[in-house]
Design an enzyme around this catalytic site. Structure first.
Site, PDB file in Angstrom:
ATOM      1  N   ASP A  48       2.943  -4.536   8.118  1.00  0.00           N
ATOM      2  CA  ASP A  48       1.738  -3.726   7.971  1.00  0.00           C
ATOM      3  C   ASP A  48       0.545  -4.696   8.003  1.00  0.00           C
ATOM      4  O   ASP A  48       0.268  -5.377   7.016  1.00  0.00           O
ATOM      5  CB  ASP A  48       1.830  -2.968   6.638  1.00  0.00           C
ATOM      6  CG  ASP A  48       0.515  -2.298   6.268  1.00  0.00           C
ATOM      7  OD1 ASP A  48      -0.446  -2.366   7.049  1.00  0.00           O
ATOM      8  OD2 ASP A  48       0.457  -1.705   5.171  1.00  0.00           O
ATOM      9  N   HIS A  81       0.873  -1.176   0.000  1.00  0.00           N
ATOM     10  CA  HIS A  81       0.000   0.000   0.000  1.00  0.00           C
ATOM     11  C   HIS A  81       0.910   1.227   0.000  1.00  0.00           C
ATOM     12  O   HIS A  81       2.027   1.176   0.519  1.00  0.00           O
ATOM     13  CB  HIS A  81      -0.838  -0.050   1.279  1.00  0.00           C
ATOM     14  CG  HIS A  81      -1.909   0.984   1.389  1.00  0.00           C
ATOM     15  ND1 HIS A  81      -1.658   2.268   1.809  1.00  0.00           N
ATOM     16  CD2 HIS A  81      -3.242   0.918   1.158  1.00  0.00           C
ATOM     17  CE1 HIS A  81      -2.806   2.944   1.831  1.00  0.00           C
ATOM     18  NE2 HIS A  81      -3.772   2.159   1.443  1.00  0.00           N
ATOM     19  N   GLN A 128      -4.645  -5.113   6.757  1.00  0.00           N
ATOM     20  CA  GLN A 128      -5.632  -6.007   6.125  1.00  0.00           C
ATOM     21  C   GLN A 128      -5.613  -7.407   6.722  1.00  0.00           C
ATOM     22  O   GLN A 128      -6.332  -8.289   6.245  1.00  0.00           O
ATOM     23  CB  GLN A 128      -5.369  -6.096   4.612  1.00  0.00           C
ATOM     24  CG  GLN A 128      -5.504  -4.787   3.883  1.00  0.00           C
ATOM     25  CD  GLN A 128      -6.934  -4.241   3.872  1.00  0.00           C
ATOM     26  OE1 GLN A 128      -7.901  -4.957   4.150  1.00  0.00           O
ATOM     27  NE2 GLN A 128      -7.068  -2.969   3.556  1.00  0.00           N
ATOM     28  N   LYS A 157     -10.575  -0.599  10.292  1.00  0.00           N
ATOM     29  CA  LYS A 157     -10.715  -1.776   9.419  1.00  0.00           C
ATOM     30  C   LYS A 157     -11.100  -3.010  10.234  1.00  0.00           C
ATOM     31  O   LYS A 157     -11.459  -4.029   9.679  1.00  0.00           O
ATOM     32  CB  LYS A 157      -9.414  -2.020   8.657  1.00  0.00           C
ATOM     33  CG  LYS A 157      -9.100  -0.887   7.666  1.00  0.00           C
ATOM     34  CD  LYS A 157      -7.978  -1.251   6.747  1.00  0.00           C
ATOM     35  CE  LYS A 157      -7.315  -0.062   6.105  1.00  0.00           C
ATOM     36  NZ  LYS A 157      -8.055   0.494   4.973  1.00  0.00           N
ATOM     37  N   CYS A 168      -4.704   2.619  -3.743  1.00  0.00           N
ATOM     38  CA  CYS A 168      -3.481   3.095  -3.070  1.00  0.00           C
ATOM     39  C   CYS A 168      -2.357   2.078  -3.202  1.00  0.00           C
ATOM     40  O   CYS A 168      -1.578   1.865  -2.251  1.00  0.00           O
ATOM     41  CB  CYS A 168      -3.731   3.404  -1.599  1.00  0.00           C
ATOM     42  SG  CYS A 168      -4.891   4.736  -1.346  1.00  0.00           S
TER      43      CYS A 168
HETATM   44  C1  LIG Z   1      -2.372  -2.755   3.508  1.00  0.00           C
HETATM   45  C2  LIG Z   1      -2.704  -1.397   4.024  1.00  0.00           C
HETATM   46  N1  LIG Z   1      -1.787  -0.711   4.686  1.00  0.00           N
HETATM   47  C3  LIG Z   1      -2.025   0.496   5.192  1.00  0.00           C
HETATM   48  C4  LIG Z   1      -3.235   1.113   5.024  1.00  0.00           C
HETATM   49  C5  LIG Z   1      -3.466   2.458   5.592  1.00  0.00           C
HETATM   50  O1  LIG Z   1      -4.392   2.390   6.619  1.00  0.00           O
HETATM   51  P1  LIG Z   1      -4.974   3.736   7.245  1.00  0.00           P
HETATM   52  O2  LIG Z   1      -5.526   4.526   6.114  1.00  0.00           O
HETATM   53  O3  LIG Z   1      -6.025   3.257   8.187  1.00  0.00           O
HETATM   54  O4  LIG Z   1      -3.858   4.414   7.937  1.00  0.00           O
HETATM   55  C6  LIG Z   1      -4.228   0.451   4.317  1.00  0.00           C
HETATM   56  C7  LIG Z   1      -5.534   1.087   4.060  1.00  0.00           C
HETATM   57  O5  LIG Z   1      -6.248   0.736   3.162  1.00  0.00           O
HETATM   58  C8  LIG Z   1      -3.959  -0.841   3.817  1.00  0.00           C
HETATM   59  O6  LIG Z   1      -4.885  -1.523   3.145  1.00  0.00           O
END
Ligand SMILES: Cc1ncc(COP(=O)(O)O)c(C=O)c1O
Length: 423
Positions: free
Chosen positions: A217, A140, A220, A243, A381
């Protein structure tokens, strides 16, 4: 003997009860009852944000109607109550992630802030010109850009582990990119664009064999599968509250205690200090050192309720229900001529990214919306992984444990309708 018969019958009734009652679960999510464009809402945009059970909404209301006060500094009852929930939730998060110490849990705004925190503190201190940061091609933007910014500042280099045509990390290639210049590895546990589950334990072993720490990270992953940071062995792990059926604006960074101790603070301000004079400031202990200013206390109330809800349903039940639903959805979509699924990893969570031959993803999304079906369209993203698969955008249906087979049938019918209108 009659007594024996009775005792035998009782567990049999328990066993025949449905293990996972999705109809009952949906009752807990008021938002799912609504209609959009006069059609029942089919919410399949869970990877962007998930819906909240009433208990989460109630917990936030409880903070504002009963406990609203700032934390830590107050001697009055409201402040004590709010501080108790704030700190007790930290212990619950520790347990949820199986971290060994509650001081390893830092509240942040979300996964994005957590990764920026690590890049700007651990990264800034430990990465110099000529060093390398290793990520994967399926990250992401939140796990790309903070590292890119750091590399630019320091004259370091971003290395990227490639993925195969299924959307799986090519581990041998990834391992070759680990070398004595690598200072940190940062990988998604689960890809938001493809659904791929990365072999994090193996990645950690590879990196640790070379003395390189690993950030995972988990944005998900945490809502969909059991996460045990000790078993994974990772050094940092992050997820976002919104999420995992909690509120927006709150998230978690797990960091190994010794690493957090050695890191400089992220932001300066109230609460992150032990003593301030104009000559010198002494920072507060971990984790408070990283929690400058008034935090999202209401968010923590909501997060506590969300984790309680997830524990109540059972993360193993969630994972197996979603796995079955993913198989059902994959089969249903594969039967539609013109649908190409992007991301067919053998280990996947409930994310189905697809393109429909000859029709732009945004048009698919717009027509599905008129059928009451909420999906996401675009690059999610994760533009580099879109480039890897040679598509500018996909349609993404992402599942949660409150979705049903009927909703998947509606999605399949919706795609047929798109083809009838635009094909
Ligand atoms: C894999 C992953 N990492 C990081 C993020 C960023 O999360 P946040 O927008 O809640 O900070 C997302 C959000 O879609 C994501 O899917």
């Amino acid at each position: 003997m009659a007594t024996t018969q009775q005792t035998i019958q009782a567990p049999a009734r328990t066993l025949s009860a449905p293990a996972f009652d999705v109809k009952r679960i949906r009752e807990d999510f008021p938002i799912l009852k609504q209609k959009v464009h006069d059609k029942p809402l089919v919410y399949l945009d869970n990877a962007a944000t998930s819906q909240k059970p009433q208990k989460v909404v109630d917990a936030i209301v409880r903070f504002y109607t009963e406990d609203c006060a700032n934390i830590h500094r107050g001697v009055h009852l409201l402040s004590e109550r709010a501080t108790y929930v704030y700190e007790n939730t930290r212990r619950k998060v520790q347990k949820f992630l199986n971290a060994s110490d509650q001081r390893e849990i830092v509240y942040v705004r979300g996964a994005t802030e957590a990764i920026n925190l690590v890049a700007q503190t651990y990264g800034r201190r430990n990465i110099q010109a000529g060093d390398e940061v290793l990520i994967t091609a399926m990250e992401h933007h939140s796990n790309i850009v903070p590292w890119q910014m750091l590399c630019e500042e320091k004259g370091a280099r971003l290395q990227v582990g490639p993925v195969n045509d299924r959307g799986e990390l090519i581990l041998e290639e990834f391992e070759k990119l680990l070398n004595d210049r690598t200072r940190i590895v940062a990988v998604a546990h689960v890809s938001n664009a493809l659904g791929t589950i990365n072999p994090v334990r193996q990645i950690v072993e590879m990196a640790h064999a070379r003395g390189v720490p690993v950030l995972v990270d988990g944005a998900q992953a945490a809502p969909h599968m059991k996460v045990d940071v000790q078993e994974l062995g990772c050094d940092f792990y992050t997820f976002s509250g919104h999420k995992i059926f909690g509120p927006t604006g709150i998230g978690v960074l797990f960091g190994k205690f010794e690493l957090l101790e050695a890191m400089p603070p992220f932001q300066g301000g109230g609460d992150m200090i032990a003593y301030v004079s104009f000559e010198k400031t002494i920072y507060n202990a971990v984790p408070y050192k990283f929690e400058a200013g008034t935090p999202d206390i209401a968010g923590v109330y909501g997060l506590e309720a969300a984790l309680k809800y997830v524990n109540h349903v059972g993360i193993a039940n969630i994972a197996s229900y979603e796995h079955a639903l993913l198989s059902y959805a994959t089969e249903a979509l594969q039967q539609i001529p013109g649908v190409r699924i992007i991301g067919t990893a053998r280990e996947k969570t409930g994310v189905i990214s697809f393109v429909l031959e000859g029709i732009h993803a945004h048009d698919v999304g717009t027509i599905l919306d008129h059928e009451g079906i909420a999906v996401r369209t675009g690059h999610h993203c994760a533009q580099p992984v879109m480039d890897r698969f040679g598509v500018p955008a996909t349609v993404r249906a992402s599942l949660a444990f409150y979705n049903t087979k009927q909703e998947i049938n509606s999605l399949a019918a919706g795609i047929q309708r798109v083809k009838a209108v635009l094909g």
